[in-house]
Design a protein around this motif. Sequence first.
Motif, mmCIF file in Angstrom:
data_model
loop_
_atom_site.group_PDB
_atom_site.id
_atom_site.type_symbol
_atom_site.label_atom_id
_atom_site.label_comp_id
_atom_site.label_asym_id
_atom_site.label_seq_id
_atom_site.Cartn_x
_atom_site.Cartn_y
_atom_site.Cartn_z
ATOM 1 N N GLN A 138 0.799 -0.988 0.027
ATOM 2 C CA GLN A 138 -0.181 0.171 -0.223
ATOM 3 C C GLN A 138 1.056 1.348 -0.126
ATOM 4 O OE1 GLN A 138 -2.173 -1.477 3.792
ATOM 5 N NE2 GLN A 138 -3.992 -1.418 2.436
ATOM 6 N N ASP A 141 2.457 1.597 -3.405
ATOM 7 C CA ASP A 141 1.536 2.177 -4.438
ATOM 8 C C ASP A 141 1.123 3.580 -4.409
ATOM 9 O OD1 ASP A 141 1.389 -0.229 -5.539
ATOM 10 O OD2 ASP A 141 -0.314 -1.010 -4.722
ATOM 11 N N LEU A 142 1.197 3.865 -3.157
ATOM 12 C CA LEU A 142 0.802 5.632 -2.815
ATOM 13 C C LEU A 142 1.918 6.280 -3.371
ATOM 14 C CD1 LEU A 142 -0.837 5.457 0.797
ATOM 15 C CD2 LEU A 142 -1.762 5.860 -1.607
ATOM 16 N N TYR A 143 3.053 5.918 -2.800
ATOM 17 C CA TYR A 143 4.539 6.583 -3.175
ATOM 18 C C TYR A 143 4.750 6.568 -4.912
ATOM 19 C CZ TYR A 143 9.398 7.729 -2.846
ATOM 20 O OH TYR A 143 10.593 8.558 -2.995
ATOM 21 N N GLY A 145 2.655 6.160 -7.090
ATOM 22 C CA GLY A 145 1.434 6.700 -7.787
ATOM 23 C C GLY A 145 1.228 8.043 -7.282
ATOM 24 N N SER A 146 2.032 8.744 -6.520
ATOM 25 C CA SER A 146 1.997 10.200 -6.089
ATOM 26 C C SER A 146 0.663 10.354 -5.429
ATOM 27 C CB SER A 146 2.560 11.165 -7.132
ATOM 28 O OG SER A 146 3.709 11.123 -7.542
ATOM 29 N N HIS A 147 -0.003 9.588 -4.744
ATOM 30 C CA HIS A 147 -1.256 9.715 -4.124
ATOM 31 C C HIS A 147 -1.098 10.187 -2.694
ATOM 32 C CE1 HIS A 147 -3.203 7.611 -7.612
ATOM 33 N NE2 HIS A 147 -2.372 6.583 -7.432
ATOM 34 N N PRO A 148 -2.082 10.783 -2.235
ATOM 35 C CA PRO A 148 -1.911 11.344 -0.878
ATOM 36 C C PRO A 148 -1.429 10.365 0.056
ATOM 37 C CG PRO A 148 -3.891 12.435 -1.854
ATOM 38 C CD PRO A 148 -3.443 11.252 -2.661
ATOM 39 N N SER A 151 3.298 13.515 -2.452
ATOM 40 C CA SER A 151 3.208 14.468 -3.535
ATOM 41 C C SER A 151 3.912 13.949 -4.986
ATOM 42 C CB SER A 151 3.613 16.007 -3.265
ATOM 43 O OG SER A 151 4.980 15.823 -2.735
ATOM 44 N N ALA A 152 3.626 14.890 -5.962
ATOM 45 C CA ALA A 152 4.505 14.454 -7.150
ATOM 46 C C ALA A 152 5.932 15.214 -7.187
ATOM 47 C CB ALA A 152 3.716 14.970 -8.401
ATOM 48 N N ALA A 163 2.196 8.727 5.612
ATOM 49 C CA ALA A 163 1.698 7.788 4.932
ATOM 50 C C ALA A 163 1.340 6.628 5.838
ATOM 51 C CB ALA A 163 2.634 7.386 3.746
#
Length: 172
Positions: A138, A141-143, A145-148, A151-152, A163
């Motif tokens: 998880q 995937d967040l890292y 995918g630059s998901h909260p 950031s990007a 996170a």
Amino acid sequence: MPHMTEDELKQMVEAGKIAGFTLDTTEFHHAGYNFQSKILKALGQFTDTNVTLLFSEVVLNEVHAHICDGMKAKSEQLRGALRQAGKAAAITLDPVKTMLDAGIPANASARATELVDAFLAEIGAVRLPVDDGPTVRQIHDLYFGSHPPFSAKADKKSEFPDAIALLSLQHS
């Protein structure tokens, strides 16, 4: 969550639409890591209510580290000042003994643990361990995918604690 006024938040709590909340390390920073500050003491109003205060182990460990670092830095400054005062007064002064006699703890980590634990007990908060929380997949995937909360931006490594805290809250 959208920005709300204090009255709107109170109405949502009273209506049972908000059953719990948490604080990020930033809020403790703004309070100077002082558990006796007005804002942190006010959390005690939720003790014995239907509102649960949840704190991720990550946030609590960050708070602990900041308290510990602050105590160590101030203690070192005080030891230096006591040594210099002893030299200036031409007296034999044991800075460590003087500090212990004044009630300044020798073990900053143990004292920080006592302070955090006492605060949680006082406000009736729940500590969320990371053991039962997010998986490496998880976070990965967040890292990537630059998901909260990631950031990007290129330098996003400092967001890992956020996170883990966020995912542990989502799994509670």
